[in-house]
Design a protein around this motif. Structure first.
Motif, PDB file in Angstrom:
ATOM      1  N   ILE A   6      71.014 -54.364 -67.812  1.00 47.45           N
ATOM      2  CA  ILE A   6      72.190 -53.602 -67.388  1.00 47.45           C
ATOM      3  C   ILE A   6      73.390 -54.540 -67.390  1.00 47.45           C
ATOM      4  N   LEU A  50      72.170 -44.696 -66.984  1.00 45.66           N
ATOM      5  CA  LEU A  50      71.110 -45.363 -66.230  1.00 45.66           C
ATOM      6  C   LEU A  50      69.840 -44.510 -66.114  1.00 45.66           C
ATOM      7  N   THR A  54      66.018 -45.942 -67.120  1.00 52.50           N
ATOM      8  CA  THR A  54      64.823 -46.012 -66.278  1.00 52.50           C
ATOM      9  C   THR A  54      63.720 -45.093 -66.782  1.00 52.50           C
ATOM     10  N   LEU A  63      64.329 -54.315 -64.106  1.00 54.92           N
ATOM     11  CA  LEU A  63      65.740 -54.144 -64.469  1.00 54.92           C
ATOM     12  C   LEU A  63      66.466 -55.453 -64.215  1.00 54.92           C
ATOM     13  N   LEU A  65      70.071 -57.248 -64.056  1.00 57.25           N
ATOM     14  CA  LEU A  65      71.497 -56.976 -63.934  1.00 57.25           C
ATOM     15  C   LEU A  65      72.311 -58.190 -64.373  1.00 57.25           C
ATOM     16  N   THR A  75      76.044 -50.859 -58.694  1.00 59.14           N
ATOM     17  CA  THR A  75      75.030 -50.672 -59.736  1.00 59.14           C
ATOM     18  C   THR A  75      73.667 -50.385 -59.121  1.00 59.14           C
ATOM     19  N   ILE A  76      73.331 -51.121 -58.074  1.00 59.49           N
ATOM     20  CA  ILE A  76      72.053 -50.878 -57.405  1.00 59.49           C
ATOM     21  C   ILE A  76      72.027 -49.488 -56.782  1.00 59.49           C
ATOM     22  N   LEU A  79      71.296 -46.998 -59.324  1.00 59.05           N
ATOM     23  CA  LEU A  79      69.915 -47.088 -59.810  1.00 59.05           C
ATOM     24  C   LEU A  79      68.895 -46.470 -58.857  1.00 59.05           C
ATOM     25  N   HIS A  82      66.623 -43.445 -59.211  1.00 55.69           N
ATOM     26  CA  HIS A  82      65.784 -43.412 -60.409  1.00 55.69           C
ATOM     27  C   HIS A  82      64.696 -44.486 -60.390  1.00 55.69           C
ATOM     28  N   LEU A  83      64.547 -45.155 -59.253  1.00 57.03           N
ATOM     29  CA  LEU A  83      63.531 -46.195 -59.125  1.00 57.03           C
ATOM     30  C   LEU A  83      62.380 -45.716 -58.255  1.00 57.03           C
ATOM     31  N   ASP A  87      59.020 -51.158 -58.510  1.00 66.17           N
ATOM     32  CA  ASP A  87      60.010 -51.572 -59.509  1.00 66.17           C
ATOM     33  C   ASP A  87      60.708 -52.851 -59.044  1.00 66.17           C
ATOM     34  N   VAL A  89      64.119 -55.458 -59.402  1.00 72.59           N
ATOM     35  CA  VAL A  89      65.513 -55.662 -59.791  1.00 72.59           C
ATOM     36  C   VAL A  89      65.789 -57.161 -59.806  1.00 72.59           C
TER      37      VAL A  89
END
Length: 306
Positions: A6, A50, A54, A63, A65, A75-76, A79, A82-83, A87, A89
């Motif tokens: 991302i 996004l 995902t 993911l 960043l 951004t988080i 996200l 959709h997580l 998952d 990050v």
């Protein structure tokens, strides 16, 4: 491995390309269509949203960043819907380490994993590899080890698990503070050489000379030599130096720790000084000198006495 990148700017796109060349499946997203189009020409599968990113990744997702520090929280947040638990990050940008610790705690409450990776290498990383300073739990670092090994200059060097969450960005912050000091030292030394041009007429020659066998040789000196070879007088370059903010953070941490870091402090102050177009302080110095000693004042725009 498979991951979503991302942020497809200069660093993100180059890192995604290096990973793709290394055999990883990389899907990328950037809000700018032009960035997505450019990344697609570099072997990166680019998507336009996004949720699409995902959805195209198998669970548990990873993911990465590469966005400005000010954009990480947003951004988080975008996200999160959709997580799913498990998952991971990775923040590879220049975030403050305390923000990374805060984000890791918030994500952990949702069953999500977090790794902070200080990333150095700039525009040369695609060819030379990146220096990666990873902070996080041991099992998370083990899970992303193939990515780190591909991005680094070699699988066995240029990357390390430097400590718990936050350590990656803390080490990168100090790294950048040191960088400020090194750059300032080179700049001052070459400025002195340039002032004695009749004695030392070729700065590019000196820079190239020092690259071999000298105790001051470094990659920064390599870049300096290239810059002086291409533009010996530095024509067209304004004496205006930005800072990313990490030098300020480094200095603030040193003050909080009651630790003297004069070189880093002064190098940051010099960058601030470079941006002043009409410095009031120096005018006041001239006025004070005239007041107590009767010394002449040079008029603005003139060539008065010193």
């Amino acid at each position: 491995m498979e991951l979503g990148m991302i942020g497809l700017g200069r660093m993100g796109a180059a890192m995604a390309e290096r990973l793709a060349r290394g055999g990883h499946r990389v899907l990328g997203f950037d809000p700018l269509p032009s960035a997505r189009e450019a990344a697609a020409t570099r072997g990166v599968e680019a998507v336009d949203a996004l949720p699409a990113l995902t959805a195209a990744l198998a669970a548990p997702r990873t993911l990465w960043l590469m966005v400005p520090a000010a954009a990480v929280d947003a951004t988080i947040e975008a996200l999160l819907p959709h997580l799913a638990p498990g998952d991971r990050v990775i923040d590879g940008g220049n975030s403050h380490y305390r923000d990374s610790q805060r984000r890791a705690q918030a994500l952990a409450a949702r069953g999500l994993r977090f790794v902070d990776v200080g990333t150095s290498g700039g525009v040369w990383g695609l060819r030379e590899g990146y220096c990666l300073m990873a902070g996080g739990e041991a099992d998370d670092i083990a899970a992303i080890r193939p990515l780190l090994q591909t991005l680094a200059p070699a699988p066995d060097r240029g990357w390390a698990h430097v400590g718990p969450i936050g350590a990656g960005h803390f080490v990168k912050m100090v790294h950048n503070g040191i960088e400020y000091g090194l750059m300032q030292a080179y700049a001052e030394g070459f400025a002195l050489l340039q002032r004695k041009e009749a004695l030392v007429p070729d700065l590019a020659q000196v820079a190239e000379l020092w690259r071999h066998g000298s105790v001051v040789r470094s990659w920064l000196l390599d870049l300096t030599a290239g810059a002086l070879e291409a533009n010996p007088a530095l024509d067209g370059i304004a004496p205006y130096v930005e800072d990313s903010g990490e030098g300020r953070w480094t200095l603030a941490e040193a003050i909080e720790a009651d630790l003297s870091t004069p070189v880093i402090a002064l190098s940051l102050l010099q960058r601030l000084r470079s941006r002043e177009t009409d410095p009031f302080g120096e005018k006041l110095l001239a006025a004070m000198r005239a007041a107590f000693g009767g010394h002449p004042i040079r008029p603005a725009g003139g060539s008065g006495a010193r």
